[in-house]
Design a protein around this motif. Sequence first.
Motif, mmCIF file in Angstrom:
data_model
loop_
_atom_site.group_PDB
_atom_site.id
_atom_site.type_symbol
_atom_site.label_atom_id
_atom_site.label_comp_id
_atom_site.label_asym_id
_atom_site.label_seq_id
_atom_site.Cartn_x
_atom_site.Cartn_y
_atom_site.Cartn_z
ATOM 1 N N LEU A 11 24.963 9.898 -8.054
ATOM 2 C CA LEU A 11 24.228 10.675 -9.046
ATOM 3 C C LEU A 11 23.297 9.781 -9.862
ATOM 4 C CD1 LEU A 11 26.712 13.329 -10.455
ATOM 5 C CD2 LEU A 11 24.508 13.703 -9.343
ATOM 6 N N GLY A 12 23.786 8.584 -10.226
ATOM 7 C CA GLY A 12 22.975 7.634 -10.979
ATOM 8 C C GLY A 12 21.741 7.247 -10.190
ATOM 9 N N GLY A 13 21.938 6.980 -8.883
ATOM 10 C CA GLY A 13 20.824 6.625 -8.021
ATOM 11 C C GLY A 13 19.796 7.739 -7.962
ATOM 12 N N LEU A 14 20.309 8.967 -7.865
ATOM 13 C CA LEU A 14 19.431 10.129 -7.803
ATOM 14 C C LEU A 14 18.609 10.240 -9.091
ATOM 15 C CD1 LEU A 14 18.757 12.677 -6.092
ATOM 16 C CD2 LEU A 14 20.422 13.890 -7.494
ATOM 17 N N THR A 15 19.276 10.011 -10.236
ATOM 18 C CA THR A 15 18.581 10.093 -11.521
ATOM 19 C C THR A 15 17.429 9.097 -11.550
ATOM 20 O OG1 THR A 15 20.752 10.520 -12.467
ATOM 21 C CG2 THR A 15 18.953 10.168 -14.019
ATOM 22 N N VAL A 16 17.716 7.841 -11.172
ATOM 23 C CA VAL A 16 16.663 6.819 -11.190
ATOM 24 C C VAL A 16 15.510 7.228 -10.281
ATOM 25 C CG1 VAL A 16 16.109 4.433 -10.633
ATOM 26 C CG2 VAL A 16 18.244 4.976 -11.812
ATOM 27 N N PHE A 17 15.848 7.785 -9.098
ATOM 28 C CA PHE A 17 14.812 8.221 -8.167
ATOM 29 C C PHE A 17 13.927 9.292 -8.812
ATOM 30 C CE2 PHE A 17 13.793 11.678 -5.132
ATOM 31 C CZ PHE A 17 12.748 11.049 -4.470
ATOM 32 N N GLY A 56 -6.179 0.199 -2.528
ATOM 33 C CA GLY A 56 -5.427 1.205 -1.787
ATOM 34 C C GLY A 56 -5.364 2.534 -2.503
ATOM 35 N N LEU A 57 -6.219 2.760 -3.471
ATOM 36 C CA LEU A 57 -6.149 3.989 -4.253
ATOM 37 C C LEU A 57 -6.728 5.183 -3.493
ATOM 38 C CD1 LEU A 57 -7.053 2.786 -7.844
ATOM 39 C CD2 LEU A 57 -4.814 3.387 -6.901
ATOM 40 N N ASP A 58 -7.344 4.925 -2.314
ATOM 41 C CA ASP A 58 -7.877 6.056 -1.558
ATOM 42 C C ASP A 58 -6.805 6.700 -0.679
ATOM 43 O OD1 ASP A 58 -7.602 3.769 -0.140
ATOM 44 O OD2 ASP A 58 -9.434 4.004 1.058
ATOM 45 N N GLN A 59 -5.623 6.068 -0.659
ATOM 46 C CA GLN A 59 -4.494 6.638 0.096
ATOM 47 C C GLN A 59 -4.004 7.902 -0.607
ATOM 48 O OE1 GLN A 59 -2.921 5.034 2.925
ATOM 49 N NE2 GLN A 59 -4.856 3.912 2.901
ATOM 50 N N PRO A 60 -3.345 8.828 0.141
ATOM 51 C CA PRO A 60 -2.751 9.999 -0.525
ATOM 52 C C PRO A 60 -1.596 9.569 -1.453
ATOM 53 C CG PRO A 60 -2.180 9.945 1.820
ATOM 54 C CD PRO A 60 -3.222 8.888 1.603
ATOM 55 N N ALA A 61 -1.291 10.414 -2.471
ATOM 56 C CA ALA A 61 -0.327 10.051 -3.522
ATOM 57 C C ALA A 61 1.046 9.670 -2.960
ATOM 58 C CB ALA A 61 -0.196 11.208 -4.503
ATOM 59 N N HIS A 62 1.550 10.463 -1.969
ATOM 60 C CA HIS A 62 2.926 10.167 -1.516
ATOM 61 C C HIS A 62 3.001 8.808 -0.831
ATOM 62 C CE1 HIS A 62 2.107 11.189 2.738
ATOM 63 N NE2 HIS A 62 1.258 12.086 2.223
ATOM 64 N N ALA A 63 1.927 8.443 -0.122
ATOM 65 C CA ALA A 63 1.931 7.144 0.535
ATOM 66 C C ALA A 63 1.941 6.028 -0.520
ATOM 67 C CB ALA A 63 0.696 7.009 1.424
ATOM 68 N N ARG A 64 1.142 6.241 -1.578
ATOM 69 C CA ARG A 64 1.114 5.216 -2.627
ATOM 70 C C ARG A 64 2.453 5.148 -3.354
ATOM 71 N NH1 ARG A 64 -2.485 6.837 -6.404
ATOM 72 N NH2 ARG A 64 -3.185 8.669 -5.260
ATOM 73 N N TYR A 65 3.097 6.330 -3.529
ATOM 74 C CA TYR A 65 4.407 6.317 -4.184
ATOM 75 C C TYR A 65 5.395 5.498 -3.361
ATOM 76 C CZ TYR A 65 9.031 7.581 -5.676
ATOM 77 O OH TYR A 65 10.327 7.491 -6.094
ATOM 78 N N LEU A 66 5.428 5.772 -2.043
ATOM 79 C CA LEU A 66 6.372 5.063 -1.178
ATOM 80 C C LEU A 66 6.130 3.562 -1.240
ATOM 81 C CD1 LEU A 66 6.743 7.266 2.010
ATOM 82 C CD2 LEU A 66 8.411 6.786 0.187
ATOM 83 N N TRP A 68 4.745 1.889 -3.676
ATOM 84 C CA TRP A 68 5.153 1.385 -4.999
ATOM 85 C C TRP A 68 6.669 1.302 -5.103
ATOM 86 C CZ3 TRP A 68 7.313 4.533 -9.155
ATOM 87 C CH2 TRP A 68 7.476 3.812 -10.354
ATOM 88 N N ALA A 69 7.350 2.373 -4.669
ATOM 89 C CA ALA A 69 8.801 2.443 -4.821
ATOM 90 C C ALA A 69 9.482 1.394 -3.961
ATOM 91 C CB ALA A 69 9.296 3.845 -4.456
ATOM 92 N N SER A 70 8.998 1.201 -2.705
ATOM 93 C CA SER A 70 9.679 0.221 -1.855
ATOM 94 C C SER A 70 9.476 -1.179 -2.431
ATOM 95 C CB SER A 70 9.180 0.310 -0.418
ATOM 96 O OG SER A 70 7.776 0.125 -0.398
ATOM 97 N N GLY A 71 8.297 -1.416 -3.035
ATOM 98 C CA GLY A 71 8.065 -2.698 -3.681
ATOM 99 C C GLY A 71 9.003 -2.872 -4.871
ATOM 100 N N ALA A 72 9.136 -1.799 -5.681
ATOM 101 C CA ALA A 72 9.942 -1.871 -6.897
ATOM 102 C C ALA A 72 11.389 -2.210 -6.575
ATOM 103 C CB ALA A 72 9.868 -0.535 -7.644
ATOM 104 N N ILE A 73 11.899 -1.609 -5.474
ATOM 105 C CA ILE A 73 13.288 -1.873 -5.105
ATOM 106 C C ILE A 73 13.486 -3.366 -4.848
ATOM 107 C CG2 ILE A 73 15.012 -1.497 -3.293
ATOM 108 C CD1 ILE A 73 13.983 1.363 -3.089
ATOM 109 N N GLN A 74 12.444 -4.005 -4.249
ATOM 110 C CA GLN A 74 12.554 -5.445 -3.965
ATOM 111 C C GLN A 74 12.111 -6.313 -5.143
ATOM 112 O OE1 GLN A 74 10.281 -5.880 -0.323
ATOM 113 N NE2 GLN A 74 11.099 -3.899 0.301
ATOM 114 N N GLY A 75 11.852 -5.674 -6.279
ATOM 115 C CA GLY A 75 11.450 -6.439 -7.454
ATOM 116 C C GLY A 75 9.979 -6.784 -7.453
ATOM 117 N N ASP A 76 9.204 -6.114 -6.608
ATOM 118 C CA ASP A 76 7.769 -6.404 -6.565
ATOM 119 C C ASP A 76 6.999 -5.227 -7.139
ATOM 120 O OD1 ASP A 76 5.168 -7.021 -6.009
ATOM 121 O OD2 ASP A 76 5.344 -6.680 -3.843
ATOM 122 N N PHE A 77 6.444 -5.415 -8.321
ATOM 123 C CA PHE A 77 5.710 -4.333 -8.963
ATOM 124 C C PHE A 77 4.197 -4.536 -8.844
ATOM 125 C CE2 PHE A 77 9.820 -4.210 -11.036
ATOM 126 C CZ PHE A 77 10.097 -2.857 -11.022
ATOM 127 N N GLY A 78 3.809 -5.495 -8.034
ATOM 128 C CA GLY A 78 2.376 -5.761 -7.899
ATOM 129 C C GLY A 78 1.869 -6.599 -9.058
#
Lengths: 319, 671
Positions: A11-17, A56-66, A68-78
């Motif tokens: 549930l905690g993981g879901l909340t963060v997501f 990469g801002l010309d990409q669709p939103a969901h692709a950019r979210y993925l 960003w999120a996969s980077g964030a999980i690895q501690g990479d926020f750009g």
Amino acid sequence: MLRMLFRRLALGGLTVFLVSVIIFAGVEMLPGDACTAYLEREAQGQRLENCRRDFGLDQPAHARYLDWASGAIQGDFGSNVAGTRDIATLVGDRLKNSLMLGGLSMLVGVPLALVLGVIAGLTRDRLPDLTISTLAIFAMTIPEFVTATVLILVFSIWLNWVPGIVLTGASAPALDYFPEILLPMAVFTLVMCAHILRTVRSSVIEVLGSDYVQMATLKGVPRGQIVRRHVLPNALLPVINVVALTVAWLLGGVVVIETVFNFPGLGRLMVESIAMRDLPTVQAIALIVATIYVGVNLTADMLTMLANPRLRTLHTRRP
Amino acid sequence: MSSTGILDIRDLTVGFTGRDGRGRAVLRNVDMQVSPGESLGLVGESGSGKSTLALAAMGYFKRGLRVMGGSVRFEGQDLLALPPTALQAIRGHALALIPQNSGQALTPSMRIGAQLDEALRLHSPLAAERRAARVVELLEQVRLPEPQSMARRYPHELSGGQQQRAAIAMALAGEPRALLLDEPTTGLDVTTQAHVLELLRDLARERGMAMVYVSHDLGAIARVCDRVTVMYAGEVVQSGPVRAALRDPAHPYARGLLASIPRLHDTGLPRALDGRPPAPGETGAACAFAPRCMLAEPRCIAARPALQPDGSGGLVRCLRADETDVRPVIAAAAPRERAALTDEAALTIDDLAIRYRQTGLVARLMGQDPGPATVSDVTLTLRRGETLGLVGESGSGKSTILKSLAGLLAPARGRITVAGGVALPGAVETRSPDQLRRVQLIFQNPDDSLNPRHTIGDILAQPLRLYFGLEGEALRARSAELLERVRLGAHYLDRLPSQLSGGEKQRVAIARAFAARPDLVLCDEVTSALDVSVQAAVLDLLDELRAENGTSFVFVSHDLAVVRALSDRVAVLYLGRLCEIGPAEALFANPAHPYTEVLLGAVLEPDPDTAPVLLARDVTEGAPPARGCPFQRRCPRKPGSICETDQPPVQDLGNGHVLSCHIPVQTGALQ
């Protein structure tokens, strides 16, 4: 019990997501993006398009979210909008400072609050209680920046014991902050202590009025043992969650106090980033603060469950 | 010290300081002596000061109370003058308490064993390693099953009866010479209560302990006590041997109290004692009972009567005590005429099954067997104007069935039909306003069922607006009329529930139910939270409303005598299964099902010369067995293994008396 643990973790993981989606969507909905912020007045025509392609801002939103999120999980926020700093190190330094300030205040404040709260509860309506409760009300109602200013005036200017503001840079090693950190710590401790203390006091009073404490008295148990064995274990249970909320609030950075003392913490970075429209950094901080809240509350729930036999034995055999 | 009493309370006055700064007495000039080995009952309604007196006997006063005069001596020591350490040495050791609600009196964070060990550590010379064995021994002594495992459990893992036993074991740990019992069996099932009382009686006899037994239950007092002291408004109004006190009480209040108790073998309603007891500080120099007394005359109001000998070895505080046996002290009520029952059904329940949702989604997807339902196979019919009593121990499903009838709990299977053949949908949200109007529920505790921030007028207006669209003057007139009907009067309309006594609040709850002009009224333990005299008045009111309106009732109570007083027919439930159903008279006179026998045998009568018959152990069963008869594990007359394999057959004894049991009943023998 173990199933419960996994469920809460999930549930905690879901909340963060969900929080991460909301943050991303919120930033997405704001007018303008990183490129308009970066290019400022020149944000038009070919330059804007080129910039968007580069980022990469010309990409669709969901692709950019993925991405960003996969980077964030690895501690990479750009990197930040100016492109000068890596967000992970930038935020990391501030997070370390906030955690140090919050953690140290907690180490002093929580035990102090427990002791004072129990004393106040046990001496209900008598002098010690009246003193402690009145001081707690003051600590809670006077705004933090007033408390901070008064403390600076007394201890730094009049007595000249400690420095009044923090001059050490954000990425300095922890020990360099002494003794500059002492005054902000004192303000944090005061405010937090007052909140927790009042909960402890009312909880102790409630338990003292319970049938089982009367029973223990009539069983001939000496007062000290009643407090230790019958009152405290039951009175401190509801306190765990209040402590958790207060701690999460502290760890997430408190803008006003950080600003007064010029302390390089997470809260101030957040405000600065917003002012500079540095959206990637704002996103990163928001996500980190949300994760801290979820984590601390999860820990508190687990502790409550461990300490409360009613919850602990919820799924065991009943008569 | 003149008497040889182990406990000796003299002229004790205890009170608190009111808001006006004046002292208000909760106990006034109370004397109480108990000899070693003697058992004294303290009787009175709530607010009479009986619990305060029992706690005072340990030198303990609740927060806010203080001693205004008198002395409390235990074995010659003045408890009011002792330093705390000396008091600690006596409490729980020579003088121990068994509390009212053990569920709340046991510390939730400590295991049962640790709580007993604490008592031993403080009050016995045993070394630490010997104490563990002694804990188990004590738990065994109070006849708790599996004492080793009990010692390791937390209080919430025990049933109500087991918690009470654990509290008794804790009191016995110090080997007390005197025991104070504060309503120790209130809130327990009849069977559990009877077993706990027998245990206490045996223990007291074995060890020659003195006991002070506080209770409003005269049946329990009759079973356990040698002497009885009756309290009223903080003073002793009567004191004497139990037989005289319960057979032929000299004080008009004691007589009224006794008359207001419903009896298992009397038909008809108990008689109610009108009025209410005075609040602390309300009584002046007059006899405290005078405003409610039918014998009161000017001299009763002129001065407070003294305690004087009553001629049969006791004391009584009444100037006209010698006349109470010839003059009525309580208004006699004539039985009400009720319309003859027709065959029209007010309620039909067909094959009802109810299941509390407990299986998770995963379990259901995996196709796990959810186990037997909480309530199952309940089929019965209620005729128009008829009252059906539902009885059984806690966990028998009687309240569950009521909730389901009210729509608060959707049944898993079965049909519920009300008058006119209208089938009721399961969930309350899916019922039409007219269907909702027809079925009204009255709850056990009016404190919980009346909104504390709504005036009585607001509370009554809700059903009137919802079902009849009344507004303005018509609404107010109808609300006032309803209050008149429950004998309260229109001036209650603007009051808040907190300004009413418990009995008055329950009347408001009854008025609210009748505001809907229902066909069927469901009563869930509606008198259980009330004092006996108030209970009698509420029962009388329900009877009156029923005679006037021809309403049908389903009446749930754990008190069999109360059910008997009001019901035409009675259904006995065990673990959610119908054991026996029949006309109240036949069922109470000739119980056919072994479980009905067990229940009736455990009822305590307020008569020292009757004893309960304990036929089965009072184990609490959580779930019914998967197959066979639900009562198979406790049945005292189990004929054989057929009970474990086959569903018991339905036997019709005629006249609507039906039971489910493998033991054949000869129909002729019952008539």
